[in-house]
Design a protein around this motif. Structure first.
Motif, mmCIF file in Angstrom:
data_model
loop_
_atom_site.group_PDB
_atom_site.id
_atom_site.type_symbol
_atom_site.label_atom_id
_atom_site.label_comp_id
_atom_site.label_asym_id
_atom_site.label_seq_id
_atom_site.Cartn_x
_atom_site.Cartn_y
_atom_site.Cartn_z
ATOM 1 N N ASP A 176 0.829 -1.212 0.000
ATOM 2 C CA ASP A 176 0.000 0.000 0.000
ATOM 3 C C ASP A 176 0.862 1.260 0.000
ATOM 4 O OD1 ASP A 176 -2.462 -1.259 0.009
ATOM 5 O OD2 ASP A 176 -2.809 -1.020 2.167
ATOM 6 N N GLY A 191 2.022 2.080 -3.277
ATOM 7 C CA GLY A 191 0.911 2.659 -4.034
ATOM 8 C C GLY A 191 0.679 4.120 -3.654
ATOM 9 N N HIS A 192 0.778 4.423 -2.355
ATOM 10 C CA HIS A 192 0.577 5.810 -1.916
ATOM 11 C C HIS A 192 1.614 6.729 -2.554
ATOM 12 C CE1 HIS A 192 -1.475 4.257 2.025
ATOM 13 N NE2 HIS A 192 -2.099 3.892 0.917
ATOM 14 N N GLN A 207 2.936 6.315 -5.415
ATOM 15 C CA GLN A 207 2.517 6.488 -6.816
ATOM 16 C C GLN A 207 1.355 7.481 -6.940
ATOM 17 O OE1 GLN A 207 4.174 5.225 -9.425
ATOM 18 N NE2 GLN A 207 5.597 4.327 -7.972
ATOM 19 N N TYR A 208 0.348 7.373 -6.064
ATOM 20 C CA TYR A 208 -0.769 8.335 -6.129
ATOM 21 C C TYR A 208 -0.228 9.767 -6.024
ATOM 22 C CZ TYR A 208 -3.651 4.380 -4.218
ATOM 23 O OH TYR A 208 -4.261 3.185 -3.954
ATOM 24 N N HIS A 230 1.819 11.128 -8.937
ATOM 25 C CA HIS A 230 0.844 11.523 -9.960
ATOM 26 C C HIS A 230 0.298 12.922 -9.667
ATOM 27 C CE1 HIS A 230 -2.964 11.760 -12.160
ATOM 28 N NE2 HIS A 230 -3.539 11.979 -11.004
ATOM 29 N N GLU A 242 2.878 15.606 -10.312
ATOM 30 C CA GLU A 242 3.119 15.736 -11.749
ATOM 31 C C GLU A 242 2.151 16.701 -12.424
ATOM 32 O OE1 GLU A 242 4.569 11.740 -14.077
ATOM 33 O OE2 GLU A 242 2.524 11.896 -13.427
ATOM 34 N N ARG A 276 8.147 13.026 -12.665
ATOM 35 C CA ARG A 276 8.502 11.971 -11.701
ATOM 36 C C ARG A 276 10.007 11.802 -11.657
ATOM 37 N NH1 ARG A 276 3.729 7.426 -11.169
ATOM 38 N NH2 ARG A 276 2.113 8.843 -11.857
ATOM 39 N N SER A 334 -6.182 16.314 -3.013
ATOM 40 C CA SER A 334 -7.323 15.896 -2.205
ATOM 41 C C SER A 334 -7.748 14.469 -2.549
ATOM 42 C CB SER A 334 -8.489 16.869 -2.436
ATOM 43 O OG SER A 334 -9.702 16.292 -2.027
ATOM 44 N N ARG A 335 -7.831 14.158 -3.835
ATOM 45 C CA ARG A 335 -8.286 12.816 -4.236
ATOM 46 C C ARG A 335 -7.284 11.735 -3.814
ATOM 47 N NH1 ARG A 335 -10.298 15.993 -8.552
ATOM 48 N NH2 ARG A 335 -8.410 15.770 -9.794
ATOM 49 N N VAL A 363 -7.946 11.150 -0.127
ATOM 50 C CA VAL A 363 -9.163 10.396 0.173
ATOM 51 C C VAL A 363 -8.867 8.905 -0.023
ATOM 52 C CG1 VAL A 363 -11.553 9.974 -0.485
ATOM 53 C CG2 VAL A 363 -10.675 12.302 -0.492
ATOM 54 N N ARG A 364 -8.194 8.602 -1.121
ATOM 55 C CA ARG A 364 -7.843 7.217 -1.448
ATOM 56 C C ARG A 364 -6.895 6.639 -0.377
ATOM 57 N NH1 ARG A 364 -8.536 4.393 -5.865
ATOM 58 N NH2 ARG A 364 -9.713 6.073 -6.783
#
Ligand SMILES: [Fe+2]
Ligand SMILES: [Fe+2]
Lengths: 310, 179
Positions: free
Chosen positions: A77, A80-81, A83-84, A87, A90, A96, A151-152, A155-156
């Motif tokens: 996870d 993944g965080h 990577q979020y 993004h 960017e 990146r 923000s998105r 939230v994820r």
């Protein structure tokens, strides 16, 4: 400012934020807003990536299969965080490449909490409850951030962090109900991670010159010290209920304010670790560089395959 | 220096009857690896039944401000007409996703598709519009479904599988903490 329409645009921008609208990629924004966000989001992304290391070291030594699957999932996870967040950064015009190079070359900042060592399995438990617990408080605030992509991502991330915190807390609860030796393992791990977790909220409000502007533009909605207090008020009684304690002899409940109050953070240590002189700074960077080098052949093979097929 | 691969925007479908929603992006040397990266990054948990990846360069975008200002966009009217997928941001609320797939339009260029989209889907609150040629979309193959389904059995990833709040309440009441 050479742009004669700057003041008008700034006013429109601030009105949009006041209305609760998200600022999206391609929308007009003041340069300082863009710069502050790039600084914050890239640091945050790097923290997620480096954050895999302290616990990753324990995957092979998990006490049972369930705990191993849980820890693997948690560390995955965090990747993944990262990577979020890369993004999200960017979308503001930084690549990146630039962010990853800065990290590998030791120019980028990341959360100093990850520059402390994990000495036992109970550290995995304490990190989950304290470190991920502190991260959730900060990230719950940032989920309200005025910049849409940040923000998105938050939230994820918050939806996933709940699992990180709870699996750690669950283990501390089990330790606290175990043998005296197990209880002691949990206590020592809490002792090790307590102060680094408190430092995660950043410098004292009087030492965070960016905060007023960040709050004005809806990037942050609460100050470092407000969040730190929320953490104390939740964690101190929780830890005590388990028959454990926090490593702060001055910690007490202040009847007048209804808050838990302890002694001041060792700010010298805080700045020292941020500037690169923590117990594990060199080791963390070396591990990142090695992982990057070890993955080189995979990247080269993937690129060669794509070229051959393309 | 690292060498950066092209960026692919990722769209995730949560249910077979739900829209594809933009969740973020990945970098990859081709669409096949972009799908693989997208799965690792965005489908570690339920619910995901399919993914799309679209090269960033194939997407045209109009922001709320550009739409409000009615900025005259140079619309190429030559060329053959083609099919374009269009997406829109539909809410100012705090969400996990950005633009949702709303449908297809026929247009002579991707810029023209953006204009046509806003005129066609008038019941959709298009706060932001995206468009791309339909052939720029690479969808996850049907054979990926078992992989997506496997995530639904990894319950240990879900916070509701941990009863820490309840256990702490019991301990505070002086009861044995084990569930
Ligand atoms: Fe995280
Ligand atoms: Fe976490």
């Amino acid at each position: 400012m050479d742009d004669p329409t700057y003041d008008t645009r700034l006013a429109e921008f601030e009105t949009r934020i006041a209305r609760g609208e998200k600022i999206e990629p391609g929308d007009w924004m003041p340069d300082a807003y863009r710069k502050q966000l790039i600084r914050m989001i890239s640091q945050h992304a790097n923290s997620e990536v480096v954050g895999m290391l302290p616990e990753g070291a324990w995957i092979t030594r998990a006490p049972n299969l369930r705990r191993k699957m849980v820890l693997l999932a948690k560390v995955q996870d965090e990747a993944g965080h990262g990577q979020y967040l890369y993004h999200a950064a960017e979308t503001l015009g930084i690549s990146r490449d630039e962010m990853i190079d800065a990290l590998l070359e030791g120019r980028a900042k990341y959360a100093s909490v990850f520059n402390y060592p994990t000495l036992g399995w109970a550290d995995v438990a304490a990190i989950g409850w304290l470190v991920d617990g502190a991260a959730i408080m900060n990230q719950t605030m940032l989920a309200h951030c005025s910049y849409g992509p940040y923000s998105r991502a938050m939230v994820r991330i918050c939806a996933e962090e709940g699992f990180h915190k709870k699996q750690g807390q669950e283990m501390i609860i089990r330790y606290s109900q175990g043998t005296p030796a197990q209880k002691q393992m949990a206590q020592e791990a809490i002792d090790r991670w307590w102060w680094p977790a408190l430092m995660m909220f950043g410098p004292h409000d009087s030492d965070s010159p960016n905060t007023p502007q960040l709050m004005r533009w809806g990037i942050k909605t609460r100050t470092n010290d407000e969040l730190r207090q929320e953490f104390l008020d939740e964690l101190v009684p929780g830890i005590q209920a388990l028959g454990l304690s926090v490593p702060d002899p001055e910690m007490h409940y202040d009847e007048a304010t209804g808050h838990w109050v302890g002694r001041e953070i060792d700010w010298d240590e805080f700045w020292r670790v941020i500037k690169g002189d923590g117990p594990m700074n060199a080791s963390r960077l070396a591990a990142r560089r090695k992982a990057h080098e070890d993955g080189r052949w995979v990247r080269e093979a993937a690129a060669a395959y794509a070229q051959a097929m393309g | 220096m690292t060498d950066q691969w092209p960026r692919y925007e990722v769209f995730k479908q949560d249910r077979t009857d739900g829209p594809f929603r933009n969740v973020g992006s990945v970098h990859a040397p081709d669409a096949e690896l972009a799908l693989m990266n997208a799965r690792n990054v965005f489908a570690r948990r339920p619910a995901c039944v399919a993914l799309w990846v679209v090269p960033d360069a194939a997407i045209a975008r109009r922001t709320a401000e550009q739409l409000a200002a009615g900025d005259a966009v140079e619309i190429e009217d030559s060329g053959d007409s083609g099919r374009y997928a269009v997406f829109s941001k539909q809410s100012q609320r705090q969400t996990m996703t950005y633009v949702d797939y709303v449908g297809e339009v026929t247009a002579r260029s991707v810029e023209a598709a953006l204009q046509t989209a806003a005129d066609t889907f008038t019941d959709v609150p298009g706060i932001v519009w995206w468009a791309c040629p339909v052939e720029a979309i690479t969808a996850s193959p049907q054979s990926d479904l078992p992989g997506f389904e496997a995530a639904t059995s990894k319950l240990f990833r879900m916070p509701n599988q941990y009863h820490t709040v309840f256990t702490m309440q019991k301990i505070r009441r002086g009861e044995e903490g084990e569930e």
